[in-house]
Write a protein that holds these residues in place. Structure first.
Motif, PDB file in Angstrom:
ATOM      1  N   TYR A   1      -6.530   3.994   1.546  1.00  0.00           N
ATOM      2  CA  TYR A   1      -6.922   4.457   2.777  1.00  0.00           C
ATOM      3  C   TYR A   1      -7.968   3.635   3.459  1.00  0.00           C
ATOM      4  O   TYR A   1      -8.014   3.410   4.640  1.00  0.00           O
ATOM      5  CB  TYR A   1      -7.302   6.076   2.737  1.00  0.00           C
ATOM      6  CG  TYR A   1      -5.913   6.949   2.491  1.00  0.00           C
ATOM      7  CD1 TYR A   1      -4.596   6.486   2.573  1.00  0.00           C
ATOM      8  CD2 TYR A   1      -6.319   8.537   2.144  1.00  0.00           C
ATOM      9  CE1 TYR A   1      -3.492   7.343   2.190  1.00  0.00           C
ATOM     10  CE2 TYR A   1      -5.201   9.209   1.858  1.00  0.00           C
ATOM     11  CZ  TYR A   1      -3.799   8.845   2.099  1.00  0.00           C
ATOM     12  OH  TYR A   1      -2.595   9.401   1.697  1.00  0.00           O
TER      13      TYR A   1
ATOM     14  N   TRP B   1       0.812   3.791   8.291  1.00  0.00           N
ATOM     15  CA  TRP B   1       1.627   4.191   6.928  1.00  0.00           C
ATOM     16  C   TRP B   1       0.847   5.284   6.487  1.00  0.00           C
ATOM     17  O   TRP B   1       1.496   6.066   5.616  1.00  0.00           O
ATOM     18  CB  TRP B   1       1.565   2.940   6.085  1.00  0.00           C
ATOM     19  CG  TRP B   1       0.347   2.538   5.427  1.00  0.00           C
ATOM     20  CD1 TRP B   1      -0.625   1.763   5.784  1.00  0.00           C
ATOM     21  CD2 TRP B   1      -0.273   3.228   4.143  1.00  0.00           C
ATOM     22  NE1 TRP B   1      -1.787   1.707   4.757  1.00  0.00           N
ATOM     23  CE2 TRP B   1      -1.596   2.714   4.005  1.00  0.00           C
ATOM     24  CE3 TRP B   1       0.395   4.082   3.314  1.00  0.00           C
ATOM     25  CZ2 TRP B   1      -2.246   3.018   2.914  1.00  0.00           C
ATOM     26  CZ3 TRP B   1      -0.428   4.411   2.281  1.00  0.00           C
ATOM     27  CH2 TRP B   1      -1.742   3.839   2.177  1.00  0.00           C
ATOM     28  N   VAL B   2      -0.577   5.377   6.621  1.00  0.00           N
ATOM     29  CA  VAL B   2      -1.033   6.656   5.757  1.00  0.00           C
ATOM     30  C   VAL B   2      -0.462   7.953   6.307  1.00  0.00           C
ATOM     31  O   VAL B   2      -0.242   8.574   5.280  1.00  0.00           O
ATOM     32  CB  VAL B   2      -2.532   6.530   6.216  1.00  0.00           C
ATOM     33  CG1 VAL B   2      -3.119   7.824   5.779  1.00  0.00           C
ATOM     34  CG2 VAL B   2      -3.113   5.266   5.506  1.00  0.00           C
TER      35      VAL B   2
ATOM     36  N   LYS C   1       0.827  -1.359  -0.033  1.00  0.00           N
ATOM     37  CA  LYS C   1       0.227  -0.063  -0.059  1.00  0.00           C
ATOM     38  C   LYS C   1       0.753   1.311  -0.008  1.00  0.00           C
ATOM     39  O   LYS C   1       0.432   2.061  -0.769  1.00  0.00           O
ATOM     40  CB  LYS C   1      -0.811   0.075   1.206  1.00  0.00           C
ATOM     41  CG  LYS C   1      -2.175  -1.082   1.060  1.00  0.00           C
ATOM     42  CD  LYS C   1      -3.068  -0.941   2.445  1.00  0.00           C
ATOM     43  CE  LYS C   1      -4.011  -2.248   2.114  1.00  0.00           C
ATOM     44  NZ  LYS C   1      -4.970  -2.126   3.031  1.00  0.00           N
ATOM     45  N   SER C   2       1.749   1.351   0.701  1.00  0.00           N
ATOM     46  CA  SER C   2       2.655   2.324   0.758  1.00  0.00           C
ATOM     47  C   SER C   2       3.296   2.717  -0.481  1.00  0.00           C
ATOM     48  O   SER C   2       3.603   3.951  -0.921  1.00  0.00           O
ATOM     49  CB  SER C   2       3.578   2.159   2.011  1.00  0.00           C
ATOM     50  OG  SER C   2       4.729   3.523   1.978  1.00  0.00           O
TER      51      SER C   2
ATOM     52  N   LYS D   1     -10.683  10.910   5.444  1.00  0.00           N
ATOM     53  CA  LYS D   1      -9.543  11.158   4.423  1.00  0.00           C
ATOM     54  C   LYS D   1      -9.824  10.224   3.055  1.00  0.00           C
ATOM     55  O   LYS D   1      -9.435  11.130   2.074  1.00  0.00           O
ATOM     56  CB  LYS D   1      -8.309  10.378   5.220  1.00  0.00           C
ATOM     57  CG  LYS D   1      -6.986  11.134   4.736  1.00  0.00           C
ATOM     58  CD  LYS D   1      -5.858  10.753   5.469  1.00  0.00           C
ATOM     59  CE  LYS D   1      -4.473  11.380   5.117  1.00  0.00           C
ATOM     60  NZ  LYS D   1      -4.218  12.565   5.189  1.00  0.00           N
ATOM     61  N   ALA D   2     -10.393   9.172   3.235  1.00  0.00           N
ATOM     62  CA  ALA D   2     -10.595   8.583   2.034  1.00  0.00           C
ATOM     63  C   ALA D   2     -11.706   9.168   1.025  1.00  0.00           C
ATOM     64  O   ALA D   2     -11.557   9.252  -0.199  1.00  0.00           O
ATOM     65  CB  ALA D   2     -11.038   7.119   2.104  1.00  0.00           C
TER      66      ALA D   2
ATOM     67  N   SER E   1      -7.415   0.586   4.717  1.00  0.00           N
ATOM     68  CA  SER E   1      -6.452   0.175   5.815  1.00  0.00           C
ATOM     69  C   SER E   1      -7.077   0.632   7.254  1.00  0.00           C
ATOM     70  O   SER E   1      -6.393   1.010   8.168  1.00  0.00           O
ATOM     71  CB  SER E   1      -5.180   1.410   5.731  1.00  0.00           C
ATOM     72  OG  SER E   1      -4.580   0.827   4.422  1.00  0.00           O
TER      73      SER E   1
ATOM     74  N   ILE F   1     -10.481   7.362   9.522  1.00  0.00           N
ATOM     75  CA  ILE F   1      -9.879   7.326   8.271  1.00  0.00           C
ATOM     76  C   ILE F   1     -10.450   7.438   7.114  1.00  0.00           C
ATOM     77  O   ILE F   1     -10.095   7.960   5.901  1.00  0.00           O
ATOM     78  CB  ILE F   1      -8.788   6.020   8.075  1.00  0.00           C
ATOM     79  CG1 ILE F   1      -8.035   5.944   6.856  1.00  0.00           C
ATOM     80  CG2 ILE F   1      -9.830   4.719   7.819  1.00  0.00           C
ATOM     81  CD1 ILE F   1      -6.703   6.779   7.488  1.00  0.00           C
TER      82      ILE F   1
ATOM     83  N   ARG G   1       0.740   4.108  -3.246  1.00  0.00           N
ATOM     84  CA  ARG G   1       0.461   5.335  -2.778  1.00  0.00           C
ATOM     85  C   ARG G   1       1.552   6.330  -3.407  1.00  0.00           C
ATOM     86  O   ARG G   1       1.307   7.354  -4.208  1.00  0.00           O
ATOM     87  CB  ARG G   1       0.263   5.855  -1.231  1.00  0.00           C
ATOM     88  CG  ARG G   1       0.118   7.441  -1.201  1.00  0.00           C
ATOM     89  CD  ARG G   1      -0.163   7.915   0.338  1.00  0.00           C
ATOM     90  NE  ARG G   1       1.029   7.328   0.940  1.00  0.00           N
ATOM     91  CZ  ARG G   1       0.930   7.780   2.319  1.00  0.00           C
ATOM     92  NH1 ARG G   1      -0.112   8.388   2.890  1.00  0.00           N
ATOM     93  NH2 ARG G   1       1.998   7.573   3.219  1.00  0.00           N
TER      94      ARG G   1
ATOM     95  N   CYS H   1      -5.295   1.454  11.393  1.00  0.00           N
ATOM     96  CA  CYS H   1      -4.795   2.858  11.503  1.00  0.00           C
ATOM     97  C   CYS H   1      -5.482   3.364  12.556  1.00  0.00           C
ATOM     98  O   CYS H   1      -6.591   4.415  12.427  1.00  0.00           O
ATOM     99  CB  CYS H   1      -5.291   3.719  10.168  1.00  0.00           C
ATOM    100  SG  CYS H   1      -3.948   3.269   8.973  1.00  0.00           S
TER     101      CYS H   1
END
Length: 457
Positions: A376, A447-448, A348-349, A396-397, A379, A393, A352, A383
């Motif tokens: 996001y 990681w986000v 995922k990281s 944010k998504a 995750s 989260i 992104r 998170c």
């Protein structure tokens, strides 16, 4: 009264531009003014006779004959039935031909052919075979000006129906699918590029009325392309499953392996349809590498290395692909492909990172925003320590998903759907109230990274 109308016509022609000596005909001049005024207020019945007189007597007088004539005849068609309706349809197709003849600077062969085909389609004057033949001729003769979203769909749809009837082979379906989807991408990129220049002014509240009108039109047209692209994919449906793609490409490989266009389209479609596990994908990749060792080839090479567990080698190929490409739009597409590959792999990281590279290269790449939004959202469980933090989260998504539709209205449907879905999973007003978090900030230590501000109640 007549002299007043004549004067009005002179003024009108001064603004619109006089074509030739036909402007010396006072009756044409007067009727031009009459039908123009009626047309402006949509009184098409009253406009018809004076328009017809000018059209038949002075066809080169002014482009308004064709601009308003189209509206007048469409209105007649809408109200007519049977033979009368068909006659008005034929009149409209004749109008398009005459506009090309007398005002070629105002239209093109491609636009004319497409407009005529759409009249036949809307009035059920042609079967699938005829529609495909007409639109295929128009596309091949003047692809640049074949931009009508509806016509692009009918072009492809009629071919699929012809294939299902056993009259067209599957390879032709894939060839036209590739050509049409590429055309939609190109046209939408032009529009989103224009949108990108206006969005900062919209956010700053400095758009002029003309710019607001343009932005509205751009958003509408891009949205239309998005709907058509989705409809085309739906129409293709299971025809593009790996079970169909692989045997077809395998059968044609020896004959076509030296055709760079065929090879690139084949490997691209297999990649998009996730048929990369089959050995044929590697054969096609190697053929492309030999014919055109371009940036895309390194993307596919990296895909194979990733599947074989060579992550470092794959990333090296991906970065090589990006370094080779100098066109920002193409670089953005490559970075997006790499992001998709890493997302499929669960990285995922890294996904992104490349999605952001896609956005950096082309801020109008809405698909990259949607991909990040999905990363996001998936995750959430990792998170945060509390249920509230985990669900935060989704704000944010949702924000990322909304950006997708904002920069690329062709994605407005999927963008809105995703944003609404994510928002519904975020903390409710009751949760915000009971947690005492209203107006506060939630920081993500996974990681986000980053944070979101909790809405105030």
């Amino acid at each position: 009264m007549k002299s007043k109308l004549y004067f009005t016509a002179i003024m009108f022609l001064g603004m619109m531009g006089v074509s030739n000596a036909q402007a010396q005909n006072p009756e044409c001049m007067t009727n031009l003014s009459i039908f123009s005024e009626h047309s402006k207020v949509k009184n098409y019945d009253a406009a018809y006779e004076p328009w017809k007189m000018v059209y038949e007597t002075c066809p080169q007088l002014n482009n308004a004959i064709y601009v308003y004539g189209e509206r007048i005849l469409k209105d007649k068609m809408k109200k007519a039935t049977g033979a009368d309706k068909e006659q008005f349809a034929n009149d409209l197709m004749g109008l398009y031909d005459n506009k090309l003849k007398h005002f070629s600077s105002k239209t093109t062969q491609g636009e004319t052919d497409v407009d005529k085909a759409m009249v036949m389609y809307d009035n059920k004057m042609a079967d699938d075979a005829k529609m495909y033949s007409m639109l295929n001729d128009a596309f091949e003769k003047d692809k640049e000006n074949f931009t009508n979203p509806k016509a692009l769909y009918i072009y492809f749809s009629s071919l699929v129906d012809e294939h299902k009837a056993g009259r067209k082979d599957l390879q032709e379906v894939f060839d036209v699918y590739d050509a049409v989807t590429e055309k939609i991408e190109v046209e939408n990129e032009k529009i989103t590029g224009k949108i990108a220049k206006l969005l900062p002014k919209e956010e700053a509240g400095t758009l002029t009325s003309k710019e607001k009108s343009r932005l509205k039109a751009y958003n509408s047209y891009s949205g239309a392309y998005g709907k058509i692209a989705g409809s085309i994919d739906s129409k293709l449906g299971p025809l593009a499953d790996c079970s169909n793609l692989i045997p077809l490409y395998e059968k044609s490989f020896e004959e076509k392996k030296g055709d760079v266009v065929w090879v690139k389209r084949a490997v691209g479609l297999m990649f998009n349809k996730e048929c990369t596990d089959d050995p044929l994908f590697q054969k096609l990749f190697e053929a492309q590498l030999a014919l055109d060792p371009s940036a895309d080839a390194y993307v596919y090479g990296g895909t194979l290395k990733m599947k074989n567990g060579d992550s470092s080698g794959a990333l090296a190929d991906f970065d090589k692909a990006l370094s080779l490409e100098t066109d920002n739009d193409k670089k953005s597409k490559i970075a997006y492909k790499v992001a998709v590959i890493n997302k499929r792999k669960g990285s995922k990281s890294t996904a992104r990172k490349y999605a952001q590279k896609a956005i950096d290269a082309n801020p109008s790449n809405g698909r990259a925003y949607l991909l990040i939004a999905n990363l996001y959202a998936t995750s959430a469980n990792s998170c945060g320590t509390s249920a509230f933090e985990k669900r935060a989260i989704y704000w944010k998504a949702a924000d990322m998903a909304r950006k997708a539709g904002r920069v690329d209205p062709s994605l407005s449907g999927s963008s809105s759907q995703a944003a609404n879905s994510y928002s519904s999973k975020a903390p409710s007003k009751e949760m915000i109230f009971s947690s005492g978090m209203a107006g506060k900030t939630v920081t993500f230590n996974c990681w986000v990274g980053g944070s979101v501000k909790v809405p105030s109640l």
